[in-house]
Design a protein around this motif. Structure first.
Motif, PDB file in Angstrom:
ATOM      1  N   THR A  48       0.459  -0.998   0.153  1.00  0.00           N
ATOM      2  CA  THR A  48      -0.377   0.227   0.055  1.00  0.00           C
ATOM      3  C   THR A  48       0.968   1.135   0.183  1.00  0.00           C
ATOM      4  O   THR A  48       0.762   2.493  -0.611  1.00  0.00           O
ATOM      5  CB  THR A  48      -1.195   0.292   1.211  1.00  0.00           C
ATOM      6  N   TRP A  49       1.633   1.529   0.885  1.00  0.00           N
ATOM      7  CA  TRP A  49       2.647   2.660   1.810  1.00  0.00           C
ATOM      8  C   TRP A  49       3.012   2.748  -0.168  1.00  0.00           C
ATOM      9  O   TRP A  49       3.529   3.989  -0.648  1.00  0.00           O
ATOM     10  CB  TRP A  49       3.690   2.538   1.807  1.00  0.00           C
ATOM     11  N   ASN A  50       3.979   1.937  -1.242  1.00  0.00           N
ATOM     12  CA  ASN A  50       4.856   1.883  -2.355  1.00  0.00           C
ATOM     13  C   ASN A  50       4.185   2.754  -3.305  1.00  0.00           C
ATOM     14  O   ASN A  50       4.115   3.281  -3.770  1.00  0.00           O
ATOM     15  CB  ASN A  50       5.573   0.812  -2.865  1.00  0.00           C
ATOM     16  N   LEU A  51       2.401   2.099  -3.843  1.00  0.00           N
ATOM     17  CA  LEU A  51       1.545   3.106  -4.403  1.00  0.00           C
ATOM     18  C   LEU A  51       0.938   3.862  -3.848  1.00  0.00           C
ATOM     19  O   LEU A  51       1.644   4.769  -4.863  1.00  0.00           O
ATOM     20  CB  LEU A  51       0.915   1.440  -4.112  1.00  0.00           C
ATOM     21  N   MET A  52       1.077   4.330  -2.942  1.00  0.00           N
ATOM     22  CA  MET A  52       0.772   5.465  -2.294  1.00  0.00           C
ATOM     23  C   MET A  52       1.466   6.395  -3.029  1.00  0.00           C
ATOM     24  O   MET A  52       1.417   7.037  -3.355  1.00  0.00           O
ATOM     25  CB  MET A  52       0.078   5.855  -0.931  1.00  0.00           C
ATOM     26  N   GLN A  53       2.642   5.747  -3.136  1.00  0.00           N
ATOM     27  CA  GLN A  53       4.190   6.898  -3.477  1.00  0.00           C
ATOM     28  C   GLN A  53       4.100   7.204  -4.755  1.00  0.00           C
ATOM     29  O   GLN A  53       4.190   8.650  -5.391  1.00  0.00           O
ATOM     30  CB  GLN A  53       5.513   6.538  -2.138  1.00  0.00           C
ATOM     31  N   GLU A  54       3.761   5.681  -5.154  1.00  0.00           N
ATOM     32  CA  GLU A  54       3.592   6.227  -6.940  1.00  0.00           C
ATOM     33  C   GLU A  54       2.643   6.888  -7.571  1.00  0.00           C
ATOM     34  O   GLU A  54       3.087   8.330  -8.497  1.00  0.00           O
ATOM     35  CB  GLU A  54       3.420   4.515  -7.468  1.00  0.00           C
ATOM     36  N   LEU A  55       1.261   7.373  -6.438  1.00  0.00           N
ATOM     37  CA  LEU A  55       0.660   7.868  -6.691  1.00  0.00           C
ATOM     38  C   LEU A  55       1.331   9.447  -6.569  1.00  0.00           C
ATOM     39  O   LEU A  55       0.633   9.995  -7.527  1.00  0.00           O
ATOM     40  CB  LEU A  55      -0.500   7.800  -6.046  1.00  0.00           C
ATOM     41  N   GLY A  56       1.452   9.506  -5.073  1.00  0.00           N
ATOM     42  CA  GLY A  56       2.099  10.808  -4.893  1.00  0.00           C
ATOM     43  C   GLY A  56       3.168  11.573  -5.693  1.00  0.00           C
ATOM     44  O   GLY A  56       2.787  12.725  -6.230  1.00  0.00           O
ATOM     45  N   GLN A  58       3.225  10.865  -9.226  1.00  0.00           N
ATOM     46  CA  GLN A  58       2.604  11.496 -10.200  1.00  0.00           C
ATOM     47  C   GLN A  58       1.818  12.663 -10.331  1.00  0.00           C
ATOM     48  O   GLN A  58       1.565  12.893 -11.338  1.00  0.00           O
ATOM     49  CB  GLN A  58       1.727  10.036 -11.278  1.00  0.00           C
ATOM     50  N   ASP A  59       0.942  12.103  -9.030  1.00  0.00           N
ATOM     51  CA  ASP A  59      -0.085  13.377  -8.965  1.00  0.00           C
ATOM     52  C   ASP A  59      -0.385  14.026  -8.034  1.00  0.00           C
ATOM     53  O   ASP A  59       0.385  13.846  -6.882  1.00  0.00           O
ATOM     54  CB  ASP A  59      -1.607  12.503  -9.586  1.00  0.00           C
ATOM     55  N   SER A  60       0.391  15.389  -8.443  1.00  0.00           N
ATOM     56  CA  SER A  60       0.401  16.296  -7.309  1.00  0.00           C
ATOM     57  C   SER A  60      -0.639  16.871  -6.374  1.00  0.00           C
ATOM     58  O   SER A  60      -0.138  16.774  -5.054  1.00  0.00           O
ATOM     59  CB  SER A  60       1.531  17.660  -7.762  1.00  0.00           C
ATOM     60  N   HIS A  61      -1.844  15.922  -6.467  1.00  0.00           N
ATOM     61  CA  HIS A  61      -2.892  16.209  -5.933  1.00  0.00           C
ATOM     62  C   HIS A  61      -2.188  15.781  -4.454  1.00  0.00           C
ATOM     63  O   HIS A  61      -3.281  15.951  -2.979  1.00  0.00           O
ATOM     64  CB  HIS A  61      -4.214  16.114  -6.367  1.00  0.00           C
ATOM     65  N   TYR A  62      -1.552  14.609  -4.305  1.00  0.00           N
ATOM     66  CA  TYR A  62      -1.665  13.652  -3.610  1.00  0.00           C
ATOM     67  C   TYR A  62      -0.715  14.287  -2.569  1.00  0.00           C
ATOM     68  O   TYR A  62       0.054  14.073  -2.376  1.00  0.00           O
ATOM     69  CB  TYR A  62      -1.428  12.044  -4.561  1.00  0.00           C
ATOM     70  N   VAL A  63      -1.702  13.949  -1.537  1.00  0.00           N
ATOM     71  CA  VAL A  63      -0.492  13.738  -0.150  1.00  0.00           C
ATOM     72  C   VAL A  63      -0.499  12.633   0.842  1.00  0.00           C
ATOM     73  O   VAL A  63      -1.548  11.899   0.900  1.00  0.00           O
ATOM     74  CB  VAL A  63      -1.543  14.917   1.187  1.00  0.00           C
ATOM     75  N   CYS A  64       0.716  11.775   1.285  1.00  0.00           N
ATOM     76  CA  CYS A  64       0.229  10.387   1.546  1.00  0.00           C
ATOM     77  C   CYS A  64       0.998  10.476   2.887  1.00  0.00           C
ATOM     78  O   CYS A  64       2.002  11.361   3.788  1.00  0.00           O
ATOM     79  CB  CYS A  64       1.141   9.611   0.453  1.00  0.00           C
ATOM     80  N   ILE A  65       0.152  10.083   3.952  1.00  0.00           N
ATOM     81  CA  ILE A  65       0.939   9.762   5.436  1.00  0.00           C
ATOM     82  C   ILE A  65       0.795   8.269   5.791  1.00  0.00           C
ATOM     83  O   ILE A  65       0.242   7.529   5.697  1.00  0.00           O
ATOM     84  CB  ILE A  65      -0.423  10.791   6.051  1.00  0.00           C
ATOM     85  N   LYS A  66       1.951   8.112   6.513  1.00  0.00           N
ATOM     86  CA  LYS A  66       2.551   6.735   6.368  1.00  0.00           C
ATOM     87  C   LYS A  66       2.069   7.131   8.120  1.00  0.00           C
ATOM     88  O   LYS A  66       3.044   7.371   8.575  1.00  0.00           O
ATOM     89  CB  LYS A  66       3.561   6.116   6.339  1.00  0.00           C
ATOM     90  N   LEU A  67       1.545   6.194   8.650  1.00  0.00           N
ATOM     91  CA  LEU A  67       1.176   6.039  10.497  1.00  0.00           C
ATOM     92  C   LEU A  67       2.296   5.052  11.148  1.00  0.00           C
ATOM     93  O   LEU A  67       2.703   4.230   9.997  1.00  0.00           O
ATOM     94  CB  LEU A  67      -0.010   6.175  11.431  1.00  0.00           C
TER      95      LEU A  67
END
Ligand code: UDP
Ligand code: MG
Length: 310
Positions: A48-56, A58-67
């Motif tokens: 999940t976290w790797n995929l989130m960062q990939e998204l982030g 590619q697209d600057s709308h994403y903010v990814c937070i890892k707990l």
């Protein structure tokens, strides 16, 4: 200033990402306002976290937070809400059970002056009889107990105004039942009916023990009636006890009867189980009071990823 934040807590949701991105892209395409999408990785053990960062990336709308670990749905959601900068905030599950396509309708309702637009399930497709039945029972029970009505058959899928979110953020409780807390806030709220879809992929992260824990958090968080019921139960059992004593004295004096142990065992079993039940109810509150009193943070953030500093 950001117009809209979409907050999505995710726990082991690698299978849904491609579809989530596709659906969000089509929903946000016609959006007049600026927006951000906040993904919270709640201690996933898959990619999940790797995929989130990939998204982030590619697209600057994403903010990814890892707990730092798994804190549970309600706290992961709280983390995302704390990061949200938008004037309006949409809460969404990663599994797309709740259609993001309702967003324009929700925004229109908010334009009419509502501060909370909450999704209300008129049907739950792809959810088993057991889940439907327990959910329905739960909402009816909590509404009998809670001092303020909590809309039935809702989830956390809702659109909040900044004012409603700020009010929600002022509530520091450790055991969180976010949909109840939103209802407690007040302000103008309105339901938007929809059909709950099956998960697009993956498994529910709410097995039965978690559902029970969630229900207990909700009940203890919104009502002290169980404590009152416990006292009434104690009073009822005491009255029953007095009658039993009277009866046994009467038998001893006038009937010369030898008591069988069945009645003794039955009385013991009844009174002991009532005592344990009442103690258990007390314990549920006491444990939560103890955890709240420790004043620990609700969640801890390990890392925040954005492709550019916005
Ligand atoms: N979730 C989470 N942390 C958890 C469990 C669930 O962030 O410990 C997220 C999950 O990824 C999903 C949402 O909470 O986005 C709702 O979970 P799920 O769909 O499994 O619950 P259900 O719809 O079955 O009640
Ligand atoms: Mg779900």
């Amino acid at each position: 200033m950001i117009g809209l934040s979409i907050v999505i807590p995710c726990h082991n949701e690698e299978e849904v990402f491609a579809e989530l991105r596709r659906r969000l892209e089509s929903v946000t395409l016609d959006l007049a306002e600026s927006f951000e999408i906040i993904l919270v990785d709640d201690g996933s053990t898959d990619h999940t976290w790797n995929l989130m960062q990939e998204l982030g990336k590619q697209d600057s709308h994403y903010v990814c937070i890892k707990l730092t670990r798994n804190f549970g749905h309600q706290r992961a959601l709280t983390a995302g809400l704390d990061f949200a900068r938008g004037q309006r905030i949409l809460i969404l599950d990663a599994d797309l059970q709740d259609p993001p396509e309702l967003l324009p309708e929700m925004l229109t309702l908010m334009d009419q002056g509502y501060h909370v637009v909450y999704g209300q399930r008129i049907d739950r497709q792809g959810e088993g009889h057991f889940k439907r039945w327990t959910a329905s029972l739960f909402y009816r029970l909590i509404n009998r107990l809670a001092e303020r009505p909590i809309p039935v058959d809702t989830g956390d899928f809702r659109l909040l105004s900044r004012k409603a979110l700020d009010a929600l953020k002022s509530m520091p409780e450790y055991h969180r039942f976010v949909r109840g807390m939103v209802s407690w806030v007040g302000l103008a709220q309105v339901a938007i009916p929809y059909t709950r879809q099956p998960r697009v992929a993956g498994q529910s992260k709410y097995p039965l023990p978690r559902m029970i824990g969630f229900a207990l958090d909700a009940i203890t968080g919104f009502s002290i009636k169980p404590l009152t019921i416990a006292s009434w139960l104690g009073a009822a059992s005491a009255s029953f006890g007095v009658l039993l004593i009277a009866y046994s004295l009467y038998s001893w004096l006038f009937l010369n009867a030898v008591h069988g142990w069945t009645s003794i065992i039955a009385a013991l079993a009844v009174f002991n189980s009532i005592q344990l039940l009442v103690l258990g109810v007390l314990g549920e509150y006491l444990g939560r009071l103890y955890e709240q009193s420790k004043n620990r943070p609700l969640y801890l953030v390990d890392e925040v990823f954005r492709s550019h500093e916005a």
